[in-house]
Design an enzyme around this catalytic site. Structure first.
Site, short mmCIF file in Angstrom:
data_model
loop_
_atom_site.label_atom_id
_atom_site.label_comp_id
_atom_site.label_asym_id
_atom_site.label_seq_id
_atom_site.Cartn_x
_atom_site.Cartn_y
_atom_site.Cartn_z
N LEU A 146 53.55 25.91 55.64
CA LEU A 146 54.52 24.84 55.90
C LEU A 146 54.08 23.97 57.07
CD1 LEU A 146 57.83 26.89 55.67
CD2 LEU A 146 57.01 25.20 54.02
N GLY A 147 53.35 24.56 57.98
CA GLY A 147 52.93 23.79 59.14
C GLY A 147 52.28 24.70 60.15
N GLY B 71 52.23 25.35 64.44
CA GLY B 71 52.84 24.98 65.71
C GLY B 71 51.97 25.43 66.86
N GLN B 72 52.56 25.41 68.02
CA GLN B 72 51.89 25.75 69.26
C GLN B 72 51.26 27.15 69.21
OE1 GLN B 72 51.51 23.98 71.98
NE2 GLN B 72 51.70 25.25 73.80
N GLY C 128 50.93 29.30 66.29
CA GLY C 128 50.42 29.86 65.05
C GLY C 128 50.90 29.08 63.84
N GLU C 129 50.60 29.64 62.67
CA GLU C 129 50.95 28.94 61.44
C GLU C 129 52.27 29.44 60.89
OE1 GLU C 129 47.41 29.82 59.28
OE2 GLU C 129 46.43 27.99 59.99
N ASP D 176 63.40 25.35 75.51
CA ASP D 176 62.49 24.40 74.87
C ASP D 176 63.22 23.64 73.77
OD1 ASP D 176 60.23 23.01 74.26
OD2 ASP D 176 59.13 24.68 73.38
P1 AMP Z 1 56.61 25.76 64.82
O1 AMP Z 1 55.52 26.75 64.99
O2 AMP Z 1 57.97 26.37 64.99
O3 AMP Z 1 56.42 24.52 65.62
O4 AMP Z 1 56.57 25.32 63.27
C1 AMP Z 1 55.54 24.51 62.73
C2 AMP Z 1 56.09 23.78 61.51
O5 AMP Z 1 56.44 24.72 60.50
C3 AMP Z 1 57.37 23.00 61.80
O6 AMP Z 1 57.09 21.72 62.21
C4 AMP Z 1 58.08 23.03 60.47
O7 AMP Z 1 57.68 21.94 59.67
C5 AMP Z 1 57.63 24.32 59.83
N1 AMP Z 1 58.65 25.39 60.00
C6 AMP Z 1 58.80 26.23 61.05
N2 AMP Z 1 59.81 27.09 60.85
C7 AMP Z 1 60.33 26.80 59.64
C8 AMP Z 1 61.43 27.32 58.85
N3 AMP Z 1 62.18 28.33 59.31
N4 AMP Z 1 61.69 26.75 57.66
C9 AMP Z 1 60.92 25.72 57.21
N5 AMP Z 1 59.90 25.18 57.90
C10 AMP Z 1 59.58 25.70 59.09
#
Ligand code: AMP
Length: 516
Positions: free
Chosen positions: A245-246, A248-249, A251-252, A359
């Protein structure tokens, strides 16, 4: 004692029970019978079902996730056999697809038979704007209705009805003797009888009541199943990663399936990005924080690397990306204010639990269907922001390393930057920035300034200007959040009510059933 046992032992935190607003029940003592014996189109057929105190009606359907669960449909009758687990009960289905079978059910999917909560038309906790949204959702026919708690007067109820594409609202008032009425010329001992009467006669209402409004999606269950509610370390083999899905800071993030049945989000943490003891301690607390506007932490896989954090899945990803999509063309001011109100509501809960997010920003808020937003990643900053690894590929623009600690400088209150004083009031500062992000469709705060310049300018009293198109009332709220002294900033509880009341109209916005 192994690591996890030690953490469980040191984290025996109990949270005060949330007080629920008292609501009348539909089987109140009858003083005077005014209207009754009207055929009841809403009654679930119950003739063959033995009733007891432990008999419940399913408000939503549920599909079994494990061999020990029970599947059922909305309207099925279930008998609770053992409620000692709390959030998951052992039950026997008295009707429906699982009739006579025994298994676990999520307790928040059922309501006692004959209670107000069991009525298909009673929408506990639904606000006026939400009632309008639900009724106008296109799934409802003319005359669809619901009864909800009145926002402006605690303990009072309102009737919302769909009439020719518009929603009308009526106050459901009570006489001194307890009778309910919407029009002063007719009163009823129970709400059920009031509903029955106006289902057969418009008699002053804009339209005869039709079917109850369609309920929105089923709520989140508490935990993934009855046995993960307490045992939140789950086997890695029970998680299937489906699609990224994405990133972040730290991990994936993947969309995944638990037990091949249940959609979840799986956050995978870069090996070495946190201290496992710190993380487990924090996760133990996070798991107990439950609110409809907070992302629920379901389970963790901490045995081996990478650590998985399993949470509820949100269909539209991060609020930051969602705001930037089409540069907000799909969002109206109502949506923006409502999303701000939802975040304030989740944060008001954290405030009540004496918990600090650290945060809060649009990137850490997630969006589901129908602009539902939930606060995510609460508490993780405490565990992760100690990371001073400059090789981290997180957004360095956002998390600037200073003296071994990373700060999202443009979101962080001055006292937190300078003196490391994080509090719920520093979260309030961040909330002001988040409202700015919402009103600018995800623009970087202080767009022309570097982090360093922001810190310098804030000292001189500088604050961001009102974004174009942002109502003054909303800008005033941001400015309140950015007061120098933390104690001068509002509480989240106040912010929640201010934002929710934004659309709350006065009494004249109610229709009068006796006018017709
Ligand atoms: P993060 O590591 O929390 O910054 O997440 C990175 C990306 O993953 C975010 O920008 C969202 O697009 C996606 N993401 C994180 N958590 C969720 C979730 N619970 N449901 C759907 N997408 C998520």
């Amino acid at each position: 004692m192994d690591l996890r046992d030690r953490i469980v032992a040191c984290c025996q935190i109990t949270f005060p029970c949330l007080k629920k607003k008292p609501t009348p029940t539909s089987n109140e003592k009858r003083d005077i019978i005014v209207i009754q014996n009207v055929p009841d189109p809403f009654n679930v057929p119950q003739a063959t079902v033995p009733m007891s105190d432990n008999t419940y009606i399913a408000l939503y359907g549920y599909t079994a996730r494990t061999a020990e669960d029970l599947s059922f449909n909305a309207g099925d009758t279930l008998q609770a056999l053992d409620k000692s687990c709390g959030d998951w009960w052992l039950a026997r289905a008295l009707t429906g697809v699982s009739q006579n079978k025994q298994g676990y059910i999520p307790a928040n999917y059922v309501a006692p038979v004959e209670s107000l909560d069991a009525e298909l038309w009673y929408f506990a906790g639904v606000k006026r704007v939400d009632a309008e949204k639900l009724l106008l959702s296109g799934e409802n026919q003319n005359g669809a209705f619901l009864i909800r708690d009145c926002e402006s007067q605690v303990g009072e109820l309102s009737l919302s009805v769909l009439d020719q594409g518009r929603v009308k609202h009526y106050k459901v008032k009570r006489l001194d003797n307890g009778l309910y009425f919407v029009s002063s010329n007719r009163a009823f001992p129970t709400l059920k009888e009031l509903v029955q009467y106006y289902s057969n006669n418009d008699d002053g209402l804009c339209v005869r009541l039709g079917l109850p409004c369609r309920k929105s999606e089923a709520p989140q269950t508490h935990g993934l199943s009855y046995n993960t509610a307490d045992h939140w370390e789950i086997p890695r083999s029970s998680i299937q990663l489906m699609r990224k899905l994405g990133a972040g800071q730290f991990g994936e993030v993947y969309e995944g399936r638990w037990n091949n049945t249940t959609p979840v989000a799986v956050k995978t943490l870069k090996p070495g990005s946190m201290d496992s003891l710190d993380f487990l301690r924090e996760a133990q607390i996070m798991k107990k924080l439950r609110h409809p506007k907070l992302i629920q932490l379901y389970a963790v896989c901490t045995m081996g690397e990478p650590v998985y954090i399993i949470t509820e899945l949100m269909s539209n990803g991060s609020l930051h990306e969602y705001l930037q999509k089409d540069r907000g063309a799909h969002l109206r001011i109502n949506d923006q204010i409502e999303m701000s109100a939802q975040v304030a509501s989740g944060m008001a809960y954290l405030e009540q639990q004496n918990y600090i997010h650290r945060d809060l920003a649009a990137r850490n808020v997630l969006v589901g269907d129908n602009n539902v937003v939930k606060v995510a990643d609460f508490g993780l900053a405490r565990v992760f922001l100690k990371d001073n690894d400059p090789s981290s590929d997180g957004d360095e623009n956002v998390y600037e390393a200073r003296e071994g600690t990373k700060f999202p400088v443009k979101w962080t209150a001055p006292e937190a930057i300078h003196d490391n004083k994080f509090s719920i009031k520093s979260d309030v500062w961040s909330f002001g920035i988040l409202v700015y992000e919402i009103m600018t469709f995800g623009q970087m705060p202080y767009p022309t300034l570097t982090n360093y310049q922001v810190v310098q300018k804030l000292r001189t009293g500088y604050r961001m200007a009102c974004p174009p198109g942002c109502p003054k009332v909303l800008y005033d709220i941001m400015m309140e959040c950015w007061k120098d002294a933390p104690s001068d900033r509002p509480t989240f509880e106040t912010l929640q009510w201010k934002l929710e009341d934004y659309f709350d109209l006065d009494d004249s916005s109610y229709d009068d059933a006796s006018r017709y």
